[in-house]
Design a protein around this motif. Structure first.
Motif, PDB file in Angstrom:
ATOM      1  N   GLY A  30       0.849  -1.242  -0.052  1.00 41.32           N
ATOM      2  CA  GLY A  30      -0.027   0.168   0.051  1.00 41.32           C
ATOM      3  C   GLY A  30       1.007   1.298  -0.118  1.00 41.32           C
ATOM      4  O   GLY A  30       2.025   1.282  -0.381  1.00 41.32           O
ATOM      5  N   ILE A  31       0.058   2.234   0.216  1.00 37.57           N
ATOM      6  CA  ILE A  31       1.000   3.475   0.574  1.00 37.57           C
ATOM      7  C   ILE A  31       0.913   4.114   1.759  1.00 37.57           C
ATOM      8  O   ILE A  31      -0.131   4.192   2.382  1.00 37.57           O
ATOM      9  N   ARG A  32       2.098   4.451   2.377  1.00 37.91           N
ATOM     10  CA  ARG A  32       2.229   5.183   3.655  1.00 37.91           C
ATOM     11  C   ARG A  32       1.958   6.482   3.767  1.00 37.91           C
ATOM     12  O   ARG A  32       2.491   7.278   2.739  1.00 37.91           O
ATOM     13  N   ASP A  33       1.015   7.204   4.515  1.00 38.91           N
ATOM     14  CA  ASP A  33       1.033   8.611   4.682  1.00 38.91           C
ATOM     15  C   ASP A  33       1.049   8.688   6.197  1.00 38.91           C
ATOM     16  O   ASP A  33       0.123   8.727   6.824  1.00 38.91           O
ATOM     17  N   GLY A  34       2.193   9.090   6.791  1.00 43.24           N
ATOM     18  CA  GLY A  34       2.425   9.222   8.082  1.00 43.24           C
ATOM     19  C   GLY A  34       2.347   7.931   8.796  1.00 43.24           C
ATOM     20  O   GLY A  34       2.936   6.960   8.569  1.00 43.24           O
ATOM     21  N   ARG A  35       1.287   7.794   9.612  1.00 48.57           N
ATOM     22  CA  ARG A  35       0.880   6.721  10.233  1.00 48.57           C
ATOM     23  C   ARG A  35      -0.103   5.719   9.704  1.00 48.57           C
ATOM     24  O   ARG A  35      -0.742   5.110  10.197  1.00 48.57           O
ATOM     25  N   ARG A  36      -0.773   6.578   8.579  1.00 48.14           N
ATOM     26  CA  ARG A  36      -1.837   5.954   7.797  1.00 48.14           C
ATOM     27  C   ARG A  36      -1.648   4.898   6.703  1.00 48.14           C
ATOM     28  O   ARG A  36      -0.242   5.284   6.092  1.00 48.14           O
ATOM     29  N   PHE A  37      -2.133   3.991   6.468  1.00 47.78           N
ATOM     30  CA  PHE A  37      -1.790   3.084   5.341  1.00 47.78           C
ATOM     31  C   PHE A  37      -3.062   2.948   4.291  1.00 47.78           C
ATOM     32  O   PHE A  37      -4.129   2.469   4.738  1.00 47.78           O
ATOM     33  N   GLU A  44     -12.764  -1.513  -2.433  1.00 47.26           N
ATOM     34  CA  GLU A  44     -13.025   0.193  -1.869  1.00 47.26           C
ATOM     35  C   GLU A  44     -11.666   0.511  -1.614  1.00 47.26           C
ATOM     36  O   GLU A  44     -10.773  -0.222  -1.228  1.00 47.26           O
ATOM     37  N   ALA A  45     -11.458   1.903  -1.407  1.00 43.13           N
ATOM     38  CA  ALA A  45     -10.375   2.696  -1.033  1.00 43.13           C
ATOM     39  C   ALA A  45     -10.260   2.220   0.641  1.00 43.13           C
ATOM     40  O   ALA A  45     -11.266   2.925   1.359  1.00 43.13           O
ATOM     41  N   CYS A  46      -9.140   1.779   1.219  1.00 49.47           N
ATOM     42  CA  CYS A  46      -9.155   1.284   2.569  1.00 49.47           C
ATOM     43  C   CYS A  46      -7.892   2.297   3.220  1.00 49.47           C
ATOM     44  O   CYS A  46      -6.854   2.461   2.650  1.00 49.47           O
ATOM     45  N   VAL A  47      -8.335   2.627   4.347  1.00 45.84           N
ATOM     46  CA  VAL A  47      -7.352   3.470   5.208  1.00 45.84           C
ATOM     47  C   VAL A  47      -7.309   2.783   6.517  1.00 45.84           C
ATOM     48  O   VAL A  47      -8.137   2.620   7.151  1.00 45.84           O
ATOM     49  N   ILE A  48      -6.000   2.489   7.054  1.00 46.25           N
ATOM     50  CA  ILE A  48      -5.815   2.029   8.386  1.00 46.25           C
ATOM     51  C   ILE A  48      -4.972   3.153   9.046  1.00 46.25           C
ATOM     52  O   ILE A  48      -3.947   3.719   8.683  1.00 46.25           O
ATOM     53  N   SER A  49      -5.548   3.514  10.161  1.00 42.46           N
ATOM     54  CA  SER A  49      -4.801   4.390  10.989  1.00 42.46           C
ATOM     55  C   SER A  49      -4.762   3.956  12.637  1.00 42.46           C
ATOM     56  O   SER A  49      -5.508   2.758  12.818  1.00 42.46           O
ATOM     57  N   PRO A  50      -4.082   4.475  13.395  1.00 37.38           N
ATOM     58  CA  PRO A  50      -3.930   4.060  15.007  1.00 37.38           C
ATOM     59  C   PRO A  50      -5.574   4.067  15.273  1.00 37.38           C
ATOM     60  O   PRO A  50      -5.480   3.188  16.539  1.00 37.38           O
ATOM     61  N   HIS A  51      -6.292   4.675  15.000  1.00 34.63           N
ATOM     62  CA  HIS A  51      -7.646   4.778  15.667  1.00 34.63           C
ATOM     63  C   HIS A  51      -8.779   4.273  15.152  1.00 34.63           C
ATOM     64  O   HIS A  51      -9.963   4.382  15.338  1.00 34.63           O
ATOM     65  N   GLY A  52      -8.575   3.479  13.817  1.00 34.11           N
ATOM     66  CA  GLY A  52      -9.649   3.167  13.002  1.00 34.11           C
ATOM     67  C   GLY A  52      -9.437   2.693  11.496  1.00 34.11           C
ATOM     68  O   GLY A  52      -8.247   2.930  11.196  1.00 34.11           O
ATOM     69  N   ILE A  53     -10.318   1.980  10.920  1.00 30.38           N
ATOM     70  CA  ILE A  53     -10.081   1.579   9.539  1.00 30.38           C
ATOM     71  C   ILE A  53     -11.386   2.207   8.889  1.00 30.38           C
ATOM     72  O   ILE A  53     -12.623   2.113   9.385  1.00 30.38           O
ATOM     73  N   THR A  54     -11.274   2.708   7.670  1.00 38.25           N
ATOM     74  CA  THR A  54     -12.132   3.272   6.626  1.00 38.25           C
ATOM     75  C   THR A  54     -12.128   2.554   5.321  1.00 38.25           C
ATOM     76  O   THR A  54     -11.131   2.127   4.755  1.00 38.25           O
ATOM     77  N   GLY A  65     -13.935  -4.814   9.289  1.00 34.75           N
ATOM     78  CA  GLY A  65     -12.876  -4.120  10.073  1.00 34.75           C
ATOM     79  C   GLY A  65     -11.800  -5.235  10.559  1.00 34.75           C
ATOM     80  O   GLY A  65     -10.513  -5.029  10.835  1.00 34.75           O
ATOM     81  N   ILE A  66     -12.532  -6.292  11.129  1.00 37.18           N
ATOM     82  CA  ILE A  66     -11.478  -7.578  11.843  1.00 37.18           C
ATOM     83  C   ILE A  66     -10.853  -8.158  10.891  1.00 37.18           C
ATOM     84  O   ILE A  66      -9.532  -8.269  10.901  1.00 37.18           O
ATOM     85  N   LEU A  67     -11.353  -8.356   9.815  1.00 35.19           N
ATOM     86  CA  LEU A  67     -10.475  -8.899   8.618  1.00 35.19           C
ATOM     87  C   LEU A  67      -9.405  -8.113   8.136  1.00 35.19           C
ATOM     88  O   LEU A  67      -8.262  -8.559   7.887  1.00 35.19           O
ATOM     89  N   ILE A  68      -9.638  -6.649   7.805  1.00 40.45           N
ATOM     90  CA  ILE A  68      -8.636  -6.038   7.367  1.00 40.45           C
ATOM     91  C   ILE A  68      -7.574  -5.860   8.317  1.00 40.45           C
ATOM     92  O   ILE A  68      -6.424  -5.748   8.175  1.00 40.45           O
ATOM     93  N   SER A  69      -8.001  -5.815   9.733  1.00 38.37           N
ATOM     94  CA  SER A  69      -6.691  -5.373  10.893  1.00 38.37           C
ATOM     95  C   SER A  69      -6.153  -6.838  10.792  1.00 38.37           C
ATOM     96  O   SER A  69      -4.921  -6.906  11.350  1.00 38.37           O
TER      97      SER A  69
END
Length: 201
Positions: A30-37, A44-54, A65-69
């Motif tokens: 993926g692409i790293r953007d600070g602490r987001r991936f 769908e476009a997915c974003v992982i961050s320390p406080h959630g997944i969209t 959310g569980i599967l992606i994490s």
């Protein structure tokens, strides 16, 4: 997302970020953007961050959310090996989940084979797939990527005078390197749900 699902996702994210791999963006990939991936998941476009997944800019629903994490926690630097594709029952330790997989991933789509055929192009496009899988068969088939390193090959048989319609879902050869087997079963189920949503839209 229910509180229980949210707690599980956050627990997985805490575990991921407590010991964040330096090369996670390459492993996902993926692409790293600070602490987001950022990467694609379940079409769908997915974003992982320390406080959630969209997904698609919205809070990730329920089990996705569980599967992606879990994918982020388990993914390795290995590349996805597509072939030979394998049946779910051939994956080690899959036996307790074989019946549910057949019901929720394969039989779930049987009554909609003609509609899926009619929307094949859009389904393949949405789930970053390809029309001609490495291992094909049936009346039509395609390979989809619900997660970047996990490929599913769907083989469809249309109904005729002698046999009813049927659906087979196969996994890329080393899919179990990137998710536990129960997670793989859920990936199959939720990919089939996405296929049906697209077929009926």
């Amino acid at each position: 997302m229910t509180d229980n699902y949210a707690k599980i996702v956050q627990h997985n994210l805490d575990k991921l970020y407590d010991d964040l791999p330096r090369d996670l963006e390459k492993k996902l990939p993926g692409i790293r953007d600070g602490r987001r991936f950022l990467f694609d998941a379940f079409g769908e476009a997915c974003v992982i961050s320390p406080h959630g997944i969209t997904l698609g800019g919205k809070e990730t629903p329920s089990i996705l959310g569980i599967l992606i994490s879990l994918y982020a926690l388990n993914v390795t630097s290995d590349i996805c090996l597509l072939s030979p594709f394998k049946a779910f029952r051939e994956i080690p330790d899959s036996m307790p989940y074989v019946g549910a997989f057949a019901t929720h991933t394969e039989q779930f789509l049987v009554g909609h084979v003609e509609k899926i055929k009619g929307r094949q192009k859009s389904i393949v496009h949405a789930l970053r797939g390809e029309n001609v899988p490495v291992q094909s068969g049936g009346d039509f088939s395609f390979t989809l990527f619900p997660l970047p390193k996990i490929a599913l090959c769907y083989v469809f048989y249309e109904a005729d005078e002698d046999f009813p319609a049927s659906v087979t879902c196969l996994f890329s050869q080393n899919a179990n390197l990137f998710l536990p087997v129960d997670g793989l079963a859920d990936v199959g189920e939720y990919t089939s749900r996405k296929i049906l949503d697209l077929a009926l839209s």
